[in-house]
Every structure is written in C-alpha cells, then in structure tokens.
Design an enzyme around this catalytic site. Structure first.
Site, PDB file in Angstrom:
ATOM      1  N   GLY A 229       0.345  -1.231   0.277  1.00  0.00           N
ATOM      2  CA  GLY A 229      -0.087   0.299   0.455  1.00  0.00           C
ATOM      3  C   GLY A 229       0.773   1.389  -0.057  1.00  0.00           C
ATOM      4  N   GLU A 269       4.759  -6.546   2.716  1.00  0.00           N
ATOM      5  CA  GLU A 269       4.291  -7.504   1.047  1.00  0.00           C
ATOM      6  C   GLU A 269       4.173  -6.146   0.673  1.00  0.00           C
ATOM      7  OE1 GLU A 269       1.274 -10.657   3.049  1.00  0.00           O
ATOM      8  OE2 GLU A 269       0.110  -9.038   2.065  1.00  0.00           O
ATOM      9  N   GLY A 271       4.175  -4.443  -3.520  1.00  0.00           N
ATOM     10  CA  GLY A 271       4.328  -4.445  -4.684  1.00  0.00           C
ATOM     11  C   GLY A 271       4.534  -2.869  -4.994  1.00  0.00           C
ATOM     12  N   ARG A 307      -3.835   0.691 -16.093  1.00  0.00           N
ATOM     13  CA  ARG A 307      -4.172   2.057 -14.478  1.00  0.00           C
ATOM     14  C   ARG A 307      -4.824   3.267 -15.674  1.00  0.00           C
ATOM     15  NH1 ARG A 307      -0.900   4.350 -12.124  1.00  0.00           N
ATOM     16  NH2 ARG A 307      -1.134   3.445  -9.960  1.00  0.00           N
ATOM     17  N   TYR A 311      -8.385   3.801 -13.808  1.00  0.00           N
ATOM     18  CA  TYR A 311      -8.463   4.866 -12.911  1.00  0.00           C
ATOM     19  C   TYR A 311      -8.641   6.338 -12.824  1.00  0.00           C
ATOM     20  CZ  TYR A 311      -6.782   0.317 -10.233  1.00  0.00           C
ATOM     21  OH  TYR A 311      -5.792  -0.789 -10.234  1.00  0.00           O
ATOM     22  N   CYS A 338     -11.241   0.265 -28.518  1.00  0.00           N
ATOM     23  CA  CYS A 338     -12.609   0.732 -29.542  1.00  0.00           C
ATOM     24  C   CYS A 338     -13.408   1.290 -28.010  1.00  0.00           C
ATOM     25  CB  CYS A 338     -13.624  -0.187 -30.246  1.00  0.00           C
ATOM     26  SG  CYS A 338     -12.575  -0.300 -32.147  1.00  0.00           S
ATOM     27  N   GLU A 339     -12.547   1.999 -27.913  1.00  0.00           N
ATOM     28  CA  GLU A 339     -12.872   2.440 -26.244  1.00  0.00           C
ATOM     29  C   GLU A 339     -12.657   4.191 -26.328  1.00  0.00           C
ATOM     30  OE1 GLU A 339     -13.899   1.555 -22.966  1.00  0.00           O
ATOM     31  OE2 GLU A 339     -14.474   0.270 -23.623  1.00  0.00           O
TER      32      GLU A 339
HETATM   33  C1  PLP Z   1      -2.089  -5.721  -4.202  1.00  0.00           C
HETATM   34  C2  PLP Z   1      -1.732  -6.020  -2.626  1.00  0.00           C
HETATM   35  C3  PLP Z   1      -0.257  -5.782  -1.821  1.00  0.00           C
HETATM   36  C4  PLP Z   1       0.374  -5.115  -2.557  1.00  0.00           C
HETATM   37  O1  PLP Z   1      -0.628  -3.775  -3.157  1.00  0.00           O
HETATM   38  P1  PLP Z   1       0.891  -2.911  -3.540  1.00  0.00           P
HETATM   39  O2  PLP Z   1      -0.256  -1.528  -3.543  1.00  0.00           O
HETATM   40  O3  PLP Z   1       1.777  -3.394  -4.773  1.00  0.00           O
HETATM   41  O4  PLP Z   1       1.674  -2.826  -2.446  1.00  0.00           O
HETATM   42  C5  PLP Z   1       0.091  -6.562  -0.245  1.00  0.00           C
HETATM   43  N1  PLP Z   1      -0.207  -7.429  -0.010  1.00  0.00           N
HETATM   44  C6  PLP Z   1      -1.838  -7.775  -0.426  1.00  0.00           C
HETATM   45  C7  PLP Z   1      -2.684  -8.566  -0.201  1.00  0.00           C
HETATM   46  C8  PLP Z   1      -2.860  -6.754  -1.684  1.00  0.00           C
HETATM   47  O5  PLP Z   1      -3.669  -7.844  -1.632  1.00  0.00           O
END
Ligand code: PLP
Length: 411
Positions: A229, A269, A271, A307, A311, A338-339
C-alpha cells in the site's frame, strides 16, 4: 517525482534489439529499493519483505527478489504454482486470498505456506482442506474500531477484506482447539499512499491488537504483517515516501506496544513500492490525428497498461531524445482500442511528436503488465530486463495470435 534513472541510451539499446511495444525493467533499481526497505526495518531481527507477486509476476524478477532474501506473497493458485516452480516453500510463501476456493487453501497448506485467513468461514474450510497448521495469519479489517488507535482507518468499513476485530478472539480460540500455536495479524488499509501516517497508524493498531489477543487467547503472537500500500511518486509534483523514516516511526510504535520485547517478527508485502518506479512501457508513435484535439496514437494500448483507463491514473511520459525540447504541444496519447478511455494521457503538455518517435511511459513496474488483457484481440507485450550488468534479457516474449487462439476451438 517520476523515475528518470535510466538514460535515453538505455532505451536506445533495448530498441536496437526488440520491437515496440515492450516493458523494460531496471534490475539495479529494484535491488536498491528492496535493500532500502530491508535497511529501514533492520531493527527487527525477523523482518521479511514478501513481494506481492501480483504486481509483477515474472519469474526472473521474482528470482532477483528471492536472492535478496524476499519471500513471495501469493494471491491465487496459479501464483502459488509459480512460487513452487521457483523453489519457494514453507515460510517463503504468504498466501493472501479472499473468497478462497477450498482447493487453493489445500494447496497452500500442502506447500506449508503461511496462510492469511480472510474470514471466520475460512476456519472450517481450512480444517476440512489441508488442516489447521501451527502458525496462521489473520487478516484484520479495522472498520471504525480502528479509531481507538487512530482516526484514519474508518475507510475500511466498506472494504471486502478481513475479519472484524470483534470476531478474531473467538476465531483464534476455535483455531487453538484445532491445533494452532502461534498467530500473526495482517491488515492492508490503504493503497498507493504517499503519506506515512496511515501506514504507521495501521502498524500501531495491529501491534496493540496483537498484544491484546495474545493475552486473551494464550497463543503466541508471532508476527505482524504490515502488507503493501505504500505509494510511489507518479506525478512530477509528488514526493517519494521516506522509507527510513517509516521504519523509524514503526520502530517507535513497536516499542510502545511491546516494550523491550523483540520476538514479534515484522513483515511487509510491498509490491508497487519495490518495482513500480523501475518499470517502463516503451511504445512508438504510429499515428497522429488533428481534430477537435490533437491525438498521438501508440502501438501500445490500455490492454498493455490499464491503470490510466480504469483509475484515471497518471503516468509520466517522456519522448526519447527530446528531453530538452520545449513542451509546447498538448496531446491526448492513445492506444488503438475501440474504447474512448484508452488514453495514456489526456491534455498532456509534451514536445512536438513525430511519427516514429518513441514514448516512454514511466513508473509502470507494478500492476502494469500484470493487469494486461486481450480486449479487441490486442495482445500482451514482451518484458525485458535491463540487468545490473547492463545487458538486455527477454524475460517474457510478446503474445502472438496463436496464444490468443490457444484456449479456443477453431476447428
Ligand atoms: C495487492 C496486495 C499487496 C501489494 O500492494 P501494493 O499496493 O502493490 O503495495 C500486498 N498485500 C496484499 C494482500 C495485496 O492484496
């Protein structure tokens, strides 16, 4: 500020070898960022980053991260299979799904992955499919109850994820009767935030809740998973989050909840934060159209990077070899779908673009290629790794019509 770390000559090198469109990932950048994360949390001996596989599910990228000591956070059976093929097992894998199908739970249990239960109904499901292990994670949805420790988490009320805090104690007692010894807590309450506060508050909330539940249940609190997040600066005016500062603020929250105790492991976690800035979608201007507005059509489209379309997300765009040219034109930069929402940029000030110019779409290294789809029979592009040694490696070939037809019966 968007990531401008790679010079034009790096993209030129890739363009000599590969046709557009393609994704280019910067290995050195990814490695540096993951090391920054690890250093920010190095005060916690058990710290581990479980890279969120869904952000960039390419085995070559995952291997780089595993070599750096990361685990893998998987969200589906297929991602679990990929983790297994990469040799990950046991506590190298975190499994966070919601509305979990029974066979996925059973497979995660077979791999001895750490399972992050999303709901109390998953307890019986796991008991029947794989059995209750020694250690489990529970995903918390703080709802408005999070307000005791901060007033930011009310937004969780309409999120589909996680247990209500009031359900967790009973769930843990049931799990204890089924053999659970240790537990972890997980929450993801924000997405793409550039603000430290909600993230640090969420940590503080989980630390206190974990300490309380440990007392109430007699189970050992083994870890707190702060999840993902954290955002990245997509826009020129955005400021990157200071991960060292976050690490320090989380350390203070940890101390205030746990005193001198040091045995509660901390997980993340991340990403987007880890790979997002280090991926670029490289596409060529193949069409130019002047009607009510001026349009530049690319050989990539929303099927390659969704994205902006879903969004309205901002991705910075630069034109190769026109860094110093005045941005005295205003374009919508589009794909061929086509969007009408198939636009990488709307009313964007850019240098004058000629057919054949190469456009670099920045900060596409997470939730980019992986969100791709095949609408209009547009196919997913290749992925190329720019290695730390300065080589280029094709790590995913572009899809062909045969791939598209592979699931169909055309006879
Ligand atoms: C998507 C997700 C993440 C990673 O989110 P980021 O925004 O990429 O940091 C981590 N944990 C869970 C459970 C997720 O669903």
């Amino acid at each position: 500020m968007p990531n401008f770390n790679l010079s034009d000559s790096v993209f030129e090198g890739a363009l000599k070898r590969f046709p557009t469109p393609f994704y280019l990932y910067d290995e050195a950048g990814i490695v540096k960022t993951v090391r920054d994360v690890q250093s920010a949390f190095s005060w916690n001996k058990g710290f581990k980053e479980y890279y969120a596989v869904k952000a960039l599910p390419n085995p070559e990228i995952l291997k780089i991260l595993m070599k750096e000591g990361c685990g893998l956070d998987c969200s589906s059976y297929t991602e679990l299979l990929m983790a297994q093929k990469l040799g990950a097992q046991g506590e190298d894998i975190m499994f966070s799904a919601n509305a979990m199908p029974a066979f996925e739970l059973a497979f995660a249990a077979k791999l001895k992955a750490t399972i992050n239960l999303d709901d109390r109904s998953d307890v019986e499901l796991l008991h029947q499919n794989g059995g209750v292990p020694d250690l489990l994670s529970l995903r918390v949805n703080p709802g408005s109850e999070g307000k005791g420790h901060n007033n930011i988490m009310g937004g969780a009320l309409d999120a589909k994820f996680g247990w209500m805090p009031s359900q967790i104690k009973e769930g843990l007692m049931t799990l204890k009767n089924l053999g659970l010894k240790r537990f972890g807590l997980h929450a993801m309450t924000v997405s793409n935030t550039l603000n430290r506060d909600p993230w640090v508050h969420s940590a503080s909330y989980l630390f206190h809740l974990g300490a309380e539940l440990e007392k109430e249940t007699g189970l050992k609190l083994d870890f707190i998973n702060l999840s993902g997040g954290l955002g990245i600066p997509y826009k020129p005016e955005d400021k990157a989050v200071d991960i060292q500062k976050i690490g320090e603020e989380v350390r203070k929250a940890y101390q205030s909840a746990f005193g001198g105790r040091q045995d509660v492991r901390l997980f993340t976690e991340l990403g987007r934060f880890v790979t997002g800035p280090h991926g670029f979608l490289v596409a060529r201007a193949i069409h130019k159209k002047e009607i009510w507005r001026d349009y530049i059509g690319l050989d990539a489209c929303a099927a390659n990077l969704m994205r902006p379309a879903i969004y309205g997300a901002y991705h910075h765009i630069t034109v190769l070899n026109k860094k110093d040219a005045p941005k005295d034109k205003v374009y919508d930069v589009t794909g061929a779908l086509c969007e009408n929402n198939d636009k990488f940029a709307v009313n964007r000030a850019l240098p004058e673009i000629k057919i054949g110019d190469v456009l670099v779409i920045h900060d596409a290294g997470a939730h980019g290629h992986s969100m791709g789809y095949q609408y209009n029979g547009r196919l997913r592009s290749a992925e190329i790794l720019y290695t730390a040694e300065g080589d280029y490696r094709l790590i995913r070939r572009a899809e062909t019509p045969e791939d598209y037809f592979a699931t169909l019966n055309l006879d």
